[in-house]
Design a protein around this motif. Structure first.
Motif, mmCIF file in Angstrom:
data_model
loop_
_atom_site.group_PDB
_atom_site.id
_atom_site.type_symbol
_atom_site.label_atom_id
_atom_site.label_comp_id
_atom_site.label_asym_id
_atom_site.label_seq_id
_atom_site.Cartn_x
_atom_site.Cartn_y
_atom_site.Cartn_z
ATOM 1 N N PRO A 168 -6.668 -9.211 -9.646
ATOM 2 C CA PRO A 168 -5.350 -8.549 -9.626
ATOM 3 C C PRO A 168 -5.235 -7.493 -8.538
ATOM 4 O O PRO A 168 -4.167 -7.307 -7.941
ATOM 5 N N TYR A 169 -6.337 -6.803 -8.264
ATOM 6 C CA TYR A 169 -6.294 -5.691 -7.321
ATOM 7 C C TYR A 169 -6.315 -6.197 -5.876
ATOM 8 O O TYR A 169 -5.762 -5.547 -4.989
ATOM 9 N N LEU A 170 -6.908 -7.359 -5.682
ATOM 10 C CA LEU A 170 -6.814 -8.018 -4.379
ATOM 11 C C LEU A 170 -5.363 -8.390 -4.095
ATOM 12 O O LEU A 170 -4.852 -8.160 -2.992
ATOM 13 N N ALA A 173 -3.273 -5.187 -3.311
ATOM 14 C CA ALA A 173 -3.503 -4.616 -1.990
ATOM 15 C C ALA A 173 -2.900 -5.468 -0.883
ATOM 16 O O ALA A 173 -2.344 -4.942 0.084
ATOM 17 N N LEU A 174 -2.993 -6.795 -1.008
ATOM 18 C CA LEU A 174 -2.546 -7.683 0.070
ATOM 19 C C LEU A 174 -1.055 -7.998 -0.003
ATOM 20 O O LEU A 174 -0.393 -8.120 1.034
ATOM 21 N N ILE A 175 -0.515 -8.128 -1.236
ATOM 22 C CA ILE A 175 0.863 -8.598 -1.366
ATOM 23 C C ILE A 175 1.685 -7.711 -2.309
ATOM 24 O O ILE A 175 2.771 -7.252 -1.958
ATOM 25 N N GLY A 176 1.178 -7.480 -3.509
ATOM 26 C CA GLY A 176 1.967 -6.879 -4.578
ATOM 27 C C GLY A 176 2.605 -5.556 -4.215
ATOM 28 O O GLY A 176 3.811 -5.354 -4.414
ATOM 29 N N ILE A 227 1.337 -5.916 -11.566
ATOM 30 C CA ILE A 227 0.735 -4.583 -11.537
ATOM 31 C C ILE A 227 1.215 -3.779 -10.336
ATOM 32 O O ILE A 227 1.588 -2.606 -10.458
ATOM 33 N N GLY A 228 1.222 -4.379 -9.143
ATOM 34 C CA GLY A 228 1.505 -3.639 -7.917
ATOM 35 C C GLY A 228 2.879 -2.987 -7.880
ATOM 36 O O GLY A 228 2.993 -1.746 -7.818
ATOM 37 N N PRO A 229 3.971 -3.777 -7.910
ATOM 38 C CA PRO A 229 5.310 -3.152 -7.851
ATOM 39 C C PRO A 229 5.608 -2.248 -9.047
ATOM 40 O O PRO A 229 6.315 -1.257 -8.913
ATOM 41 N N THR A 515 -3.854 1.445 -0.732
ATOM 42 C CA THR A 515 -5.232 1.935 -0.574
ATOM 43 C C THR A 515 -5.952 1.989 -1.909
ATOM 44 O O THR A 515 -7.094 1.519 -2.036
ATOM 45 N N THR A 516 -5.298 2.556 -2.917
ATOM 46 C CA THR A 516 -5.984 2.694 -4.205
ATOM 47 C C THR A 516 -6.279 1.335 -4.832
ATOM 48 O O THR A 516 -7.344 1.128 -5.410
ATOM 49 N N TRP A 517 -5.365 0.363 -4.678
ATOM 50 C CA TRP A 517 -5.620 -0.957 -5.263
ATOM 51 C C TRP A 517 -6.640 -1.747 -4.447
ATOM 52 O O TRP A 517 -7.429 -2.515 -5.018
ATOM 53 N N PHE A 518 -6.656 -1.567 -3.124
ATOM 54 C CA PHE A 518 -7.651 -2.282 -2.323
ATOM 55 C C PHE A 518 -9.060 -1.828 -2.687
ATOM 56 O O PHE A 518 -9.959 -2.656 -2.883
ATOM 57 N N PHE A 519 -9.259 -0.530 -2.793
ATOM 58 C CA PHE A 519 -10.605 -0.059 -3.113
ATOM 59 C C PHE A 519 -10.933 -0.264 -4.586
ATOM 60 O O PHE A 519 -12.111 -0.311 -4.955
#
Length: 631
Positions: A168-170, A173-176, A227-229, A515-519
């Motif tokens: 989910p975090y990938l 970071a890349l799309i969401g 999760i992202g938006p 940044t926070t989701w990528f890491f």
């Protein structure tokens, strides 16, 4: 001035000067930016009561608000908007209006039902987020074996477990995270919340029916679109609907109820642990764990459209009547709604001025020194929110406790204990973040969290079968959670939201969230292999060292933003990086002298100025600090 307003032949800027159409090409753009940030401190300063009343009436006429009662509310509301607390000086208020204005100051938590409905909505959304993150903690004990990736001695299996957990975090970071702006633009705040919760519910349902690791990976990757938006939209929605007096506290609810959702995830893991397989269903217990996270999302979907839409979103679409109606449902009295709508309109007019200045936002973020320093500080705190190591515990605590000698049910119970601590100690964050300051909280908590991780890792050297071993490991993890919850938990999002100037803030926040989701993804995917390669002692020490690095990063490169106006933040981030780093180094000497050697010394104030000034070079040239008395 009032004649120009009524004729509609020109547009007035906030200093009462006439601006027609666009910015004068001969205007110094950097000076204009600086003036715009200065206006945000009080954009209505300098206007007379008569001029403000005329502006309120003109706003009604320009936006189709024709009811006499509403026009009267806007005339008075525009006057009160100049200074919210001097409402008593405004002539013409009825006793009911005066009582409503007094109540919002004396009883700031006494709010209409619709506002509390939005608070409930945002809180459940945060709980959805937390459950999405942690139900996998207990489920992976079972599905990793069922899917054939549970061999802890296999490098392949370790990486696959990490990949599935971090999917989910990938995606975030890349799309969401980058879908936040278009979704909000076209769907609104409520629409974005609705569709992200639909995605979360469907993804959780799909996770419960997967029968191989790659199917679980796909389902969890899709979960990232929810999760992202949602993580960016819900705090914005709360901020745009809340009254100024409680806005900060309500926005902070996101972190608190995310912690509550994390705890609920652990509760679900424990509740479904003993469920046996039935009717040929293999792994019914972990399937119920993974599927349980869909229920809070479904609850949100059922009542999200009962809540009013964000008035600010309506105004961004030039639907001012709808914005006023929405605000009326969020305030007790029309005078409050008219005041807030008029003030919001004034700020949006400033945003329109800043939009004229945009050429390349990315270059603005990197090349302008003031923005670059805000970006630098924001990225440090967002990076450290993850690399302090907290989500190693959130996602893998059950495996960690199993490694320490717990059986499965005790491991899940111990994980629940961490979830409870994470929630309970997030409660004081609403108070501590403004009392102690963002920077001070981080400088205090990072060293203690580092010691906790060293202690936890080294406890694995205690002989197997010893009660002291499991007790020390649990103690280290729990104390770590106690200091994370009021520090690196709530600070990064709050800090990032206030560090950037208005015209670059959306891009800055997008970068911060990504940044926070990528890491988060990096942390999740690497932990199983890190644990295999370096054993618990080395793996925990790795993140303990990062907490020390985080402490130094905050000390040298992260200015304090507590209690400062937008004008003052412009001044704060205009101080050269080298000067702030030197100031941070001197703070170490002050701490030793004051608290260890017990000397009577006064702290240095790097930003001590009799009067805050704005200069054009705040944006384009490095500005050295004035000489100050050093301790």
């Amino acid at each position: 001035m009032s004649e120009e307003i009524q004729s509609g032949s020109s547009t007035e800027d906030l200093d009462g000067q006439t601006v027609k159409g666009s910015v004068d090409p001969n205007t110094n753009v950097d000076e204009l930016r600086s003036n715009i940030n200065a206006k945000l401190e009080n954009p209505l300063r300098g206007f007379t009561t008569r001029e403000l009343a005329a502006k309120g009436e003109a706003y009604c006429r320009d936006n189709g608000i024709s009811d006499e009662e509403d026009i009267r509310a806007f005339r008075l509301g525009a006057v009160i908007a100049q200074n919210f607390e001097l409402y008593a000086d405004c002539e013409g208020l009825t006793p009911d209006e005066n009582d409503a204005l007094e109540s919002e100051i004396e009883h700031k938590w006494r709010q209409p039902w619709y506002l509390w409905l939005i608070v409930i909505l945002c809180s459940i959304c945060a709980a959805v987020q937390g459950m999405d993150e942690t139900v996998v903690n207990g489920a992976q004990i079972f599905y990793s074996i069922q899917f054939g990736i549970g061999n802890k001695t296999s490098s392949r299996d370790s990486w696959l477990v990490g990949l599935v957990n971090s999917a989910p975090y990938l995606c975030c970071a890349l799309i969401g995270c980058w879908l936040t702006v278009p979704m909000n633009k076209y769907l609104g705040r409520r629409g974005t919340v609705f569709w992200t919760c639909v995605i979360s519910a469907v993804a959780c349902f799909a996770q419960a029916f997967t029968n191989n690791w790659w199917g679980m990976f796909v389902a969890r990757f899709v979960l990232g679109f929810g999760i992202g938006p949602k993580s960016a939209t819900v705090p914005i929605y709360a901020a745009e609907c809340a009254p100024p007096k409680i806005r900060g506290a309500l926005v902070m609810q996101w972190q608190m109820w995310t912690a509550f959702g994390i705890m609920l995830g652990f509760v679900a893991d424990l509740a479904f642990y003993h469920v046996p397989d039935r009717s040929g269903i293999i792994g019914l217990n972990w399937r119920l764990m993974m599927g349980s996270a869909m229920f809070p999302a479904v609850i949100v979907c059922c009542f999200v459209f009962m809540c009013p839409e964000s008035p600010r979103w309506y105004m961004s679409k030039n639907r001012h009547q709808k914005a006023y109606q929405s605000m009326c449902s969020l305030r007790y009295n029309k005078i409050q709604a008219a005041r807030d709508i008029f003030y919001m309109h004034t700020l949006l007019e400033i945003e329109k001025e800043t939009m004229v200045l945009k050429k390349n936002p990315i270059l603005e973020l990197i090349k302008v020194p003031r923005n670059r320093r805000a970006f630098q500080a924001s990225e440090i705190v967002m990076f450290m929110q993850q690399f302090c190591g907290v989500n190693v515990i959130a996602y893998y605590s059950s495996e960690i406790f199993l490694e320490s000698g717990f059986d499965e049910i005790r491991a899940l119970s111990a994980s629940l204990g961490f979830g409870i601590i994470n929630f309970l100690f997030a409660l004081p964050a609403v108070w501590t973040i403004d009392r102690f300051g963002r920077r001070n909280l981080l400088l205090t908590t990072f060293p203690i969290m580092s010691l906790c991780l060293f202690f936890t890792g080294f406890s694995f050297w205690i002989p197997e079968g010893s009660t002291a071993k499991v007790a020390c490991i649990a103690l280290g993890i729990y104390i770590f959670g106690i200091f994370y919850s009021p520090g690196p938990g709530p600070v990064p999002f709050t800090y990032s939201a206030e560090a950037y100037p208005l015209y670059i803030r959306p891009l800055g926040m997008s970068c911060a969230t990504a940044t926070t989701w990528f890491f988060n993804f990096v942390l999740s995917i690497t932990w199983p292999s890190l644990l295999k390669a370096f054993k618990p002692q080395g793996a925990f020490s790795w993140y303990a060292c990062w907490n020390i690095i985080g402490f130094l990063g905050v000390l040298f490169f992260v200015p304090e933003t507590k209690g400062r106006s937008l004008e003052e933040l412009d001044q704060v981030f205009s101080v050269r990086t080298r000067d702030h780093a030197a100031y941070g180094a001197r703070q170490v000497g002050y701490f030793i002298n004051r608290y260890i050697l017990r000397k009577d010394v006064e702290p240095e104030d790097l930003y001590a100025l009799k009067e805050v000034e704005h200069r054009p070079d705040s944006y384009q040239t490095e500005k050295p600090t004035d000489p100050v008395e050093r301790v």
